[in-house]
Design a protein around this motif. Structure first.
Motif, PDB file in Angstrom:
ATOM      1  N   ILE A  64       0.866  -1.178   0.000  1.00 26.03           N
ATOM      2  CA  ILE A  64       0.000   0.000   0.000  1.00 26.03           C
ATOM      3  C   ILE A  64       0.902   1.227   0.000  1.00 26.03           C
ATOM      4  O   ILE A  64       1.715   1.406   0.917  1.00 26.03           O
ATOM      5  CB  ILE A  64      -0.917   0.028   1.237  1.00 26.03           C
ATOM      6  CG1 ILE A  64      -1.676  -1.294   1.383  1.00 26.03           C
ATOM      7  CG2 ILE A  64      -1.881   1.208   1.168  1.00 26.03           C
ATOM      8  CD1 ILE A  64      -2.391  -1.456   2.723  1.00 26.03           C
ATOM      9  N   ARG A  77       1.643   5.589  -0.332  1.00 27.14           N
ATOM     10  CA  ARG A  77       1.147   6.739   0.422  1.00 27.14           C
ATOM     11  C   ARG A  77      -0.138   7.309  -0.156  1.00 27.14           C
ATOM     12  O   ARG A  77      -0.847   8.056   0.519  1.00 27.14           O
ATOM     13  CB  ARG A  77       2.210   7.831   0.516  1.00 27.14           C
ATOM     14  CG  ARG A  77       2.699   8.353  -0.806  1.00 27.14           C
ATOM     15  CD  ARG A  77       3.646   9.527  -0.600  1.00 27.14           C
ATOM     16  NE  ARG A  77       2.916  10.705  -0.178  1.00 27.14           N
ATOM     17  CZ  ARG A  77       3.415  11.655   0.592  1.00 27.14           C
ATOM     18  NH1 ARG A  77       4.633  11.550   1.050  1.00 27.14           N
ATOM     19  NH2 ARG A  77       2.704  12.727   0.904  1.00 27.14           N
ATOM     20  N   ASN A  91      -2.560   5.364  -1.100  1.00 23.41           N
ATOM     21  CA  ASN A  91      -3.517   4.283  -0.871  1.00 23.41           C
ATOM     22  C   ASN A  91      -3.702   3.374  -2.082  1.00 23.41           C
ATOM     23  O   ASN A  91      -4.688   2.630  -2.169  1.00 23.41           O
ATOM     24  CB  ASN A  91      -4.880   4.822  -0.413  1.00 23.41           C
ATOM     25  CG  ASN A  91      -5.192   4.401   1.011  1.00 23.41           C
ATOM     26  OD1 ASN A  91      -4.297   4.052   1.772  1.00 23.41           O
ATOM     27  ND2 ASN A  91      -6.464   4.425   1.372  1.00 23.41           N
ATOM     28  N   GLY A 128      -8.373   6.989   6.148  1.00 27.35           N
ATOM     29  CA  GLY A 128      -7.954   5.722   5.583  1.00 27.35           C
ATOM     30  C   GLY A 128      -6.477   5.611   5.254  1.00 27.35           C
ATOM     31  O   GLY A 128      -6.022   4.537   4.852  1.00 27.35           O
ATOM     32  N   ARG A 129      -5.688   6.682   5.432  1.00 29.11           N
ATOM     33  CA  ARG A 129      -4.262   6.633   5.108  1.00 29.11           C
ATOM     34  C   ARG A 129      -3.471   6.134   6.314  1.00 29.11           C
ATOM     35  O   ARG A 129      -3.865   6.352   7.460  1.00 29.11           O
ATOM     36  CB  ARG A 129      -3.742   8.009   4.695  1.00 29.11           C
ATOM     37  CG  ARG A 129      -4.480   8.614   3.493  1.00 29.11           C
ATOM     38  CD  ARG A 129      -4.192   7.847   2.216  1.00 29.11           C
ATOM     39  NE  ARG A 129      -4.986   8.322   1.097  1.00 29.11           N
ATOM     40  CZ  ARG A 129      -4.580   9.275   0.259  1.00 29.11           C
ATOM     41  NH1 ARG A 129      -3.409   9.882   0.447  1.00 29.11           N
ATOM     42  NH2 ARG A 129      -5.336   9.634  -0.754  1.00 29.11           N
TER      43      ARG A 129
END
Length: 439
Positions: free
Chosen positions: A255, A257, A259, A325-326
């Motif tokens: 994953i 940065r 996303n 979500g990050r």
């Protein structure tokens, strides 16, 4: 004298100065202004104003001493120090109007510091004359270029270094002839910091397990231990190049940065993917420690700075909330006071939040003392920490080039921004010898 002004006296010889009657001083002294010095004879006059020092006009040909600024002075034996003279090294090449303007707010407490404070670049250093071209803060100036006045100044007494400098003849000469009075002299990488920190028993247990990403076996061992890890470039900041890797039943999930997710079901292909991603750069594998609140990653930036007593002090703790979500917080969605975030995320009572913040500051103070001893002297760092769901504090990174501007968005403590910008001058002044005991 807490405030002293320059009076140019045409009748004095270059090696003469004039002081008011109430000053007790030897008849012959060495006058210091930054790193510049000259042996002079002292004259005492009843007509010399009590808040002034008389200098020969001939000295203007030897050294630039702006006469509109307030100074302080102190004596040690037969040495008379006039100043302080502080340089901010903020560029390699040019000092643009935009860059100068960024530093305007750093001088909010100038009337407490006083003296000659100038902004300069590496290219402005002149080893032959032991001078530096730059712009000094001039509270008396007006017009479109205010508050900056361009000039050529003596090497300073103390240098506040705000940039990375490669090996440079100019910089080395400045360092040697100011007795290496440069704070934040060294920018260490993440691996150096981790290796140094693990040697200290007080903070060893607060470090995420970290290894060099040098072979597939190291990666597999770390994933077997933790299930997910961070992959970080050894050098660099602002989250550039960071990636999260999770071991799943079917393979490896990367994953980035932004996303973006990449799934690879074969360890050989996963290693090849990593090799392409690294582009020859040294990377670290680090145990994944994170604090999530409402689907946002939260960490804490602890601003540690030396004060006018030359001691480490915490100028502020803020919490940084990442984007939804990050897995990182370099792209900040919001900030708050650290203590408020501890109350919000962990439902702490006020006393519990204070205790946890004090624990964080204690760990950070130890880390500062450690880098001081190994790489110092330092005077201004931003330390990133997190607190996991089990309330354990983790030391993530120490930034010696941390950006101060994020604090300008903090509404709950508007004084913190000003405190962080100005406190390094308090340390610089004290380190130059202009302490309450000496003045």
């Amino acid at each position: 004298m807490n405030r002293l002004y320059i009076k140019w006296i045409p009748g004095l010889k270059p090696n003469q100065i004039l002081l008011p009657r109430q000053v007790v001083i030897p008849p012959s002294v060495v006058l210091h202004f930054g790193a510049w010095k000259k042996k002079v004879h002292v004259g005492i006059s009843d007509h010399q104003p009590p808040d002034s020092i008389g200098l020969s006009v001939h000295l203007k040909n030897e050294v630039t001493i702006p006469d509109t600024l307030p100074y302080e002075m102190y004596t040690v034996g037969k040495d008379l120090h006039l100043g302080p003279v502080i340089a901010l090294l903020i560029s390699i090449k040019e000092l643009t109007p935009g860059l100068l303007n960024e530093y305007r707010k750093y001088f909010a407490n100038y009337q407490e510091i006083k003296g000659l404070i100038y902004l300069c670049s590496v290219n402005g250093i002149n080893p032959r004359n032991k001078t530096v071209e730059g712009y000094y803060y001039n509270p008396q100036s007006d017009g479109e270029k205010a508050p900056w006045t361009k000039g050529i100044f003596p090497y300073p007494g103390v240098i506040y270094k705000r940039i990375w400098v490669n090996k440079s003849r100019l910089y080395d000469d400045l360092s040697v002839h100011t007795d290496r009075k440069i704070f934040n002299p060294y920018f260490f990488n993440k691996w150096e910091l981790w290796e140094l920190s693990r040697s200290n028993p007080l903070i060893r247990d607060h470090l995420p397990h970290t290894k060099l990403l040098d072979n597939l076996q190291s990666l597999k061992k770390m994933l077997a231990l933790y299930g997910s890890v961070y992959l970080k470039p050894n050098e660099g900041s602002m989250g550039q190049g960071i990636m999260k890797l999770e071991k799943t039943l079917g393979g490896y999930l990367f994953i980035d940065r932004n996303n973006r997710m990449t799934f690879i079901n074969n360890e050989i292909k996963a290693w090849a993917f990593l090799s392409r991603m690294r582009k020859g750069r040294k990377y670290l594998i680090q145990q994944s420690v994170a604090l999530m609140h409402q689907n946002k990653n939260v960490d804490f930036r602890v601003i540690m700075q030396k004060d006018g007593n030359q001691q480490w002090a915490c100028s502020g703790v803020i919490a940084r909330y990442g984007e939804d979500g990050r897995f990182y917080t370099n792209d900040v969605s919001s900030i708050s006071l650290g203590r408020d975030a501890l109350r919000t995320v962990f439902q702490f009572k006020d006393e519990e939040a204070v205790q946890k913040e004090e624990e964080i500051i204690s760990i950070c103070t130890t880390a500062c003392q450690l880098i001081d001893h190994k790489y110092g002297p330092f005077g201004d760092v931003g330390i990133d920490v997190t607190v996991d769901p089990n309330l354990k504090v983790w030391l993530l990174e120490i930034n010696s080039r941390h950006q101060h501007t994020i604090l300008s968005y903090l509404k709950d403590d508007p004084q913190m921004y000003s405190r962080v910008l100005t406190r390094p001058f308090e340390f610089a002044k004290s380190w130059a010898g202009f302490t309450k005991e000496n003045i």
